[in-house]
Design an enzyme around this catalytic site. Structure first.
Site, short mmCIF file in Angstrom:
data_model
loop_
_atom_site.label_atom_id
_atom_site.label_comp_id
_atom_site.label_asym_id
_atom_site.label_seq_id
_atom_site.Cartn_x
_atom_site.Cartn_y
_atom_site.Cartn_z
N GLU A 49 -38.51 -16.24 4.67
CA GLU A 49 -37.58 -16.33 3.56
C GLU A 49 -38.32 -17.04 2.44
OE1 GLU A 49 -33.12 -18.09 2.52
OE2 GLU A 49 -34.03 -18.50 4.48
N ASP A 60 -27.71 -25.22 -1.62
CA ASP A 60 -28.84 -25.98 -1.07
C ASP A 60 -28.61 -27.48 -1.13
OD1 ASP A 60 -30.49 -23.74 -0.45
OD2 ASP A 60 -30.86 -23.50 -2.59
#
EC number: 4.2.1.20
Length: 261
Positions: A49, A60
């Site tokens: 990723e 995040d």
């Protein structure tokens, strides 16, 4: 069959859990991914990723936010992520590469252009955490036209009917969020993970990959009991962040090897 599908078929036949490290483009240095990914593939990584830095990464936690801020300070933009994918292919990386970024920069770049350029560079799919399935049809069409898999998130709070909508659009794999909240390494995985994954499994035949909170070999083994793979993100970025100057590749390699137990 896509490279992602081929990878999961091979790993399933081998009885192995897919290990998917997350790297931030341009972190800790502008071209670090060109060093890290080949070394991590040799250490046991099966897919990658590849983060595209963004100024407001809502999904995040603090670790990846810091990495994103540093990458932006290093001058990284979406174009550099595409160039990085191409550079990794030139360096012989064979594992699937799935860039992960937020929708606004992708939309500004142009979805058709993005899918074309990513595919030409050697990317295998896209992960867009803030793209809901109800608004994904244009992006889905562009990805499909250029042979890219479009990966969606499902969370423990996702209703069954929404999982059905996601499963109808998704390809490659389903990104299953192992906890509620933002990304970040955890000591233990959520106790409700098996039941959650079983609920998703009843609604799709795509491989399920667990992310958010994976930080140890025990986590990878546990995820592998119920899913096809595990994504390690914040824990790996922590290792890179804490490495002495010039040692981040070696430390990252040691960490990825340790995840294989």
């Amino acid at each position: 069959m896509s490279r992602i599908a081929e990878t999961f078929a091979y790993l399933r036949a081998a009885g192995r859990t897919a290990l998917m490290p997350y790297l931030m483009t341009g972190y800790p240095e502008r071209d670090s991914a060109l060093e890290l990914a080949p070394a991590l593939e040799a250490a046991g990584a099966d897919l990658f990723e590849l983060g595209v830095p963004f100024s407001d990464p809502l999904a995040d936690g603090a670790t990846i936010q810091r990495a994103s801020e540093r990458a932006l300070a290093n001058g990284i933009r979406l174009e550099h992520c595409i160039e990085t994918v191409a550079g990794l292919r030139k360096r012989g990386v064979r594992a699937p590469i799935v860039p992960m970024g937020y929708y606004n920069p992708f939309l500004q770049y142009g979805l058709e252009r993005l899918a074309r350029d990513m595919a030409d560079a050697g990317a295998d799919g896209l992960i867009i955490p803030d793209l809901p399935p109800e608004e994904a049809h244009e992006c889905h069409a562009a990805c499909r036209a250029h042979g890219l898999d479009l990966i969606f998130f499902v969370a423990p709070t996702t209703p069954d009917e929404r999982i059905d909508r996601i499963a109808a659009l998704a390809s490659g794999f389903i990104y299953c969020v192992a906890l509620t909240g933002v990304t970040g390494a955890r000591r233990e995985l959520w106790s409700g993970l098996p039941a959650f994954l079983e609920r998703v499994r009843r609604r799709t035949s795509l491989p399920l990959v667990v992310g958010f909170g994976i930080s140890s070999a025990a986590h990878v083994r546990e995820a592998g009991r119920y899913a096809a793979g595990a994504i390690v993100a914040s824990a790996l970025i922590n290792v890179i962040e804490q490495a002495p100057p010039g040692e981040y590749v070696a430390r990252a390699v040691d960490f990825v090897r340790s995840l294989r137990g």
